[in-house]
Write an enzyme that holds these catalytic residues in place. Structure first.
Site, short mmCIF file in Angstrom:
data_model
loop_
_atom_site.label_atom_id
_atom_site.label_comp_id
_atom_site.label_asym_id
_atom_site.label_seq_id
_atom_site.Cartn_x
_atom_site.Cartn_y
_atom_site.Cartn_z
N ARG A 82 0.84 -1.20 0.00
CA ARG A 82 0.00 0.00 0.00
C ARG A 82 0.87 1.24 0.00
O ARG A 82 1.94 1.27 0.59
CB ARG A 82 -0.90 0.02 1.24
CG ARG A 82 -2.07 -0.94 1.17
CD ARG A 82 -2.99 -0.81 2.38
NE ARG A 82 -2.33 -1.21 3.59
CZ ARG A 82 -1.82 -0.39 4.50
NH1 ARG A 82 -1.94 0.92 4.35
NH2 ARG A 82 -1.22 -0.85 5.57
N TYR A 222 -1.42 -3.70 -6.79
CA TYR A 222 -1.14 -4.52 -5.61
C TYR A 222 -2.17 -4.38 -4.50
O TYR A 222 -2.52 -3.26 -4.09
CB TYR A 222 0.25 -4.18 -5.05
CG TYR A 222 0.81 -5.33 -4.23
CD1 TYR A 222 1.49 -6.37 -4.86
CD2 TYR A 222 0.62 -5.41 -2.87
CE1 TYR A 222 1.98 -7.44 -4.14
CE2 TYR A 222 1.11 -6.48 -2.13
CZ TYR A 222 1.80 -7.50 -2.77
OH TYR A 222 2.28 -8.57 -2.05
N GLY A 223 -2.57 -5.51 -3.95
CA GLY A 223 -3.32 -5.60 -2.69
C GLY A 223 -4.33 -4.50 -2.46
O GLY A 223 -5.17 -4.19 -3.31
N GLY A 224 -4.22 -3.89 -1.30
CA GLY A 224 -5.17 -2.88 -0.86
C GLY A 224 -5.25 -1.66 -1.76
O GLY A 224 -6.22 -0.90 -1.69
N LYS A 231 -9.46 -2.41 1.85
CA LYS A 231 -9.17 -1.26 2.70
C LYS A 231 -9.94 -0.01 2.24
O LYS A 231 -10.41 0.78 3.06
CB LYS A 231 -7.66 -0.99 2.74
CG LYS A 231 -6.85 -2.17 3.27
CD LYS A 231 -7.16 -2.44 4.69
CE LYS A 231 -6.70 -3.65 5.39
NZ LYS A 231 -5.51 -4.29 5.52
N HIS A 251 -10.45 -2.29 11.66
CA HIS A 251 -9.36 -3.13 11.16
C HIS A 251 -9.09 -4.22 12.18
O HIS A 251 -8.13 -4.13 12.95
CB HIS A 251 -8.13 -2.20 10.98
CG HIS A 251 -6.99 -2.82 10.25
ND1 HIS A 251 -5.69 -2.36 10.37
CD2 HIS A 251 -6.93 -3.82 9.35
CE1 HIS A 251 -4.90 -3.06 9.60
NE2 HIS A 251 -5.62 -3.96 8.96
N SER A 273 -1.14 -3.33 10.38
CA SER A 273 -0.75 -4.26 9.32
C SER A 273 0.51 -5.02 9.70
O SER A 273 1.46 -4.44 10.24
CB SER A 273 -0.51 -3.48 8.03
OG SER A 273 -1.70 -2.83 7.66
N CYS A 275 0.99 -7.20 12.03
CA CYS A 275 1.23 -7.32 13.47
C CYS A 275 0.46 -8.48 14.10
O CYS A 275 0.30 -8.53 15.32
CB CYS A 275 0.90 -6.01 14.17
SG CYS A 275 2.06 -4.70 13.77
N GLY A 276 -0.06 -9.39 13.29
CA GLY A 276 -0.56 -10.63 13.87
C GLY A 276 -2.06 -10.88 13.84
O GLY A 276 -2.53 -11.78 14.52
N THR A 278 -4.01 -12.03 11.18
CA THR A 278 -4.33 -13.29 10.52
C THR A 278 -3.88 -14.46 11.40
O THR A 278 -4.57 -15.47 11.51
CB THR A 278 -3.69 -13.34 9.12
OG1 THR A 278 -4.20 -12.24 8.37
CG2 THR A 278 -4.03 -14.64 8.40
N ASP A 298 -9.29 -9.61 9.21
CA ASP A 298 -8.77 -8.28 8.88
C ASP A 298 -9.77 -7.15 9.11
O ASP A 298 -9.37 -6.06 9.48
CB ASP A 298 -8.32 -8.27 7.41
CG ASP A 298 -7.38 -7.11 7.09
OD1 ASP A 298 -6.42 -6.88 7.85
OD2 ASP A 298 -7.61 -6.42 6.07
N ARG A 391 2.14 -12.17 -0.26
CA ARG A 391 0.83 -12.50 0.28
C ARG A 391 0.26 -13.78 -0.32
O ARG A 391 0.51 -14.11 -1.48
CB ARG A 391 -0.16 -11.36 -0.03
CG ARG A 391 0.23 -10.02 0.57
CD ARG A 391 -0.45 -9.80 1.90
NE ARG A 391 0.10 -8.66 2.62
CZ ARG A 391 -0.41 -8.20 3.76
NH1 ARG A 391 -1.48 -8.75 4.28
NH2 ARG A 391 0.15 -7.20 4.40
N PHE A 517 1.99 -16.56 19.07
CA PHE A 517 1.27 -17.52 18.22
C PHE A 517 0.27 -18.33 19.04
O PHE A 517 -0.53 -17.74 19.76
CB PHE A 517 2.28 -18.39 17.45
CG PHE A 517 3.17 -17.55 16.55
CD1 PHE A 517 2.68 -17.04 15.35
CD2 PHE A 517 4.47 -17.22 16.92
CE1 PHE A 517 3.47 -16.24 14.52
CE2 PHE A 517 5.27 -16.43 16.10
CZ PHE A 517 4.76 -15.94 14.91
N ASP A 519 0.37 -19.81 21.73
CA ASP A 519 0.40 -19.53 23.17
C ASP A 519 -0.35 -18.25 23.52
O ASP A 519 -0.62 -18.00 24.70
CB ASP A 519 1.84 -19.48 23.67
CG ASP A 519 2.48 -20.86 23.67
OD1 ASP A 519 1.78 -21.83 24.06
OD2 ASP A 519 3.64 -20.99 23.23
#
Ligand code: GTP
Ligand code: SPV
Ligand code: MN
Length: 609
Positions: A82, A222-224, A231, A251, A273, A275-276, A278, A298, A391, A517, A519
């Site tokens: 993006r 690309y993507g978003g 987005k 988000h 984005s 940062c975990g 998915t 997302d 991705r 993850f 945990d």
């Protein structure tokens, strides 16, 4: 465009939706494609388009049977993420875009864009993609139509959103409003000119007209930047709709958790984005008796339900996940979904067997790969084989742990909201907010080190309110006020409890203070036990953190003292943090809600600052 091709456009418009037909006509006249094609969304059509993309060199069909019916694409190296500095919110008044957005007057911007789009689709096909964000049987289906000159975008939109004939028929029956979303790669072809595998333009514009609820995207594939349902619509435009209509477009991932007693809770979590989101959405709990099910990874549209509860719906239809770091050990659920096939991979590496690979997919890298730039690669190459923002694009229906409620137009009640970022220091593993407004304070001051998901420097700490900094379609101060006002619109008893989390804090040795993850289920367990009034906490100036022994460490090589360290509130670090929050809040000026200013004052007082 000649008279006869104008005629062709009108004749070809297979719709009774008069506004749609007129808009398609208008844009075809402006962009001057060779053909206009109405996307029906069928498998046959997808097979045909992907075959054409393979013939044209945009897609490579994977031949490794571990990735059935799947393709790899490689973008122009200058079109990999993006582009936030090229993203605009063109509200009538500059004040309504606020300091977090780029702004230009709609009249000026439209006239500039019309110049760029004039003839932009020459030599190409303009695809008309009717789509709906969220279930088609929603009370008020949220329609959009994307016009694009990229077949790669069509194939990707088919994974990410509900598209095609069913959508168009329902939209017609209601002559329904739709978000007009125009996209061009900005690479017209002269007669006889050969195309490239990834057409794009160095000049990129991702522009939103919030009052008109329209999107114009130019120059990127690309993507978003290009899949405009994501987005651009479901966050930037939808956040404006949500402000006007009293709901929230966020988000966030949505995860359903069921405890050993069989009681279920739905958790929504906003992380910036890469940062975990998915990963948490596909969580594999490492604690006994807890079950996790995916609802979204997302985007979360939350409305206030009949009983004053907040209800969340995932408006998307697929996963557009960061490939690197997604592996059989860290995220087996994602790997299982991906390897069912029907996926498009962008900017990953290719194996000699005709499969894909990226850093972290397996513990050991293959001996030889073709990297995302098409070069030979070996583990000694000293550079990543896949782009850090590469991705996978995979239908969400392929997630084994998908909750049945994903398909429900009413969504699910949200019981807890997590705000989280990527911070090496300062922010504890988990902190429970003292109140709704205190939670909004946490969200409003959320901060994270920047990642490869957006173009620009990586690793710089920036404030990212509710992980929405690049996605708030209006004034950020009004946005915070809107969030705060939900408390008075909802049933206070049913409001979600708010937590601030940080999976990325470092320990004294420089490693992660928390294994992360699967945990992370242990942190979620603590949060849910807090809701049930079962878990212990210590009150700190910033909120409630777990006592060392209130986090279930069964089977982990960790002690309660390690938890204490991971949740510690360091006065020195917080002195720096408070100064940085002051600076951040100063940017809002008058638009900062007074309630948040008092939250900051209260925190400073409790910190003795
Ligand atoms: P976008 O799709 O860009 O919005 O990103 P996302 O928020 O969905 O992030 P994603 O889950 O794809 O994770 C991004 C990166 O963070 C990957 O490289 C992951 O391996 C890493 N990551 C995710 N969860 C954790 C965690 O709990 N701990 C650590 N250390 N890393 C994590
Ligand atoms: C993000 O950057 O937050 C993404 C990828 O999820 S994109 O769809 O490109 O925005
Ligand atoms: Mn993601």
């Amino acid at each position: 465009m000649s008279e006869s091709s104008d005629q062709k456009v009108i004749d070809a418009a297979p719709t009774t939706h008069s506004k749609l037909a007129a808009w398609v006509q208008e844009i075809a006249e402006l962009t001057k494609p060779d053909h206009v094609y109405w996307v029906d969304g069928t498998q046959e059509e997808n097979d045909r388009l992907t075959a054409e993309l393979v013939a044209g060199g945009t897609l490579q069909k994977l031949t490794d049977p571990s990735f059935p019916n799947s393709f790899a694409a490689f973008s122009d190296p200058k079109d990999v993420a993006r582009v936030e500095e090229r993203t605009f919110i063109c509200s009538e008044n500059e004040k309504d875009a606020g300091f977090t957005n780029n702004w230009e007057s709609p009249v000026k911007m439209k006239s500039m864009l019309k110049g760029l789009f004039d003839g932009a689709m020459r030599g190409r096909t303009m695809y008309v993609i009717p789509f709906v964000m969220g279930p088609l049987d929603a009370e008020q289906p949220q329609y959009g139509v994307e016009l694009t000159d990229s077949a790669y975008v069509v194939a990707s939109m088919r994974i990410m959103a509900r598209i095609g004939n069913d959508v168009l028929r329902k939209m017609e029956a209601e002559e329904a409003f739709f978000v007009p979303a125009l996209h061009s790669v900005g690479a017209p072809l002269a007669p006889g000119q050969d195309d490239v595998a990834w057409p794009c333009n160095e000049d990129k514009w991702i522009v939103h007209f919030p009052e008109e609820r329209s999107i114009w995207s130019y120059g990127s594939g690309y993507g978003g930047n290009a899949l405009l349902g994501k987005k651009c619509y479901a966050l930037r435009i939808a956040s404006v709709m949500a402000r006007d209509e009293g709901w929230l477009a966020e988000h966030m991932l949505i995860l359903k958790l069921t405890n050993p007693e069989g009681k279920s809770y739905n958790v929504a979590a906003a992380f910036p984005s890469a940062c975990g989101k998915t990963n948490l959405a596909l969580l594999d709990p490492t604690i006994d008796g807890w079950k996790a099910e995916t609802l979204g990874d997302d985007i979360n549209w939350m409305r206030i339900g009949k009983e004053g509860e907040l209800r969340g719906v995932n408006p998307e239809y697929g996963l557009f996940g960061v490939a690197p770091g997604t592996g059989w050990s860290t995220n087996p659920n994602a790997m299982r979904a991906i390897t069912k096939g029907n996926s498009i991979f962008t900017n990953v590496a290719l194996t000699d067997e005709g499969g894909v690979w990226w850093e972290g997919m397996t513990d050991e890298a293959p001996a030889h790969l073709t990297d995302w730039l098409g070069n030979d690669w070996t583990p000694d190459s000293g550079r990543p084989a896949a782009h850090p923002n590469s991705r996978f694009c995979t239908p969400i229906s392929q997630v084994d742990m998908l909750a049945q409620e994903y398909y429900s137009p009413d969504g699910v009640e949200i019981h807890a909201i997590l705000f989280g970022g990527r911070r090496k220091t300062t922010i504890p593993l988990v902190t429970q907010a003292r109140s709704w407004t205190n939670g909004i304070f946490m969200g409003s001051t959320l901060s994270s080190e920047t990642t490869a998901a957006a173009a620009g420097a990586v690793g710089v700490v920036r404030r990212d309110p509710m992980a929405m900094l690049p996605f708030i379609g209006y004034n950020a101060g009004d946005y915070l006020n809107h969030w705060d006002s939900i408390e008075s619109k909802a049933n206070p008893e049913r409001l979600p409890k708010i937590f601030l989390v940080n999976w990325f804090r470092r320990n004294a040795e420089g490693g992660f203070a928390w294994p992360g993850f699967g945990d992370n289920s242990r942190v979620l367990k603590w949060a849910i036990d807090r809701i049930e009034g079962k878990a212990d906490a210590v009150e700190t100036p910033i909120g409630f953190v777990p006592t060392g022994d209130s986090i279930d460490l069964t089977g982990l090589d960790m002690t309660p003292a390690d938890v204490d360290a991971a949740v510690s509130v360091d006065k020195g670090e917080w002195a720096t943090e408070l100064a940085s929050i002051e600076e951040w809040y100063a940017k809002f000026g008058e638009a900062l809600p007074a309630s948040l200013r008092s939250e900051l004052d209260g925190l400073k007082e409790r910190m003795g600052a």
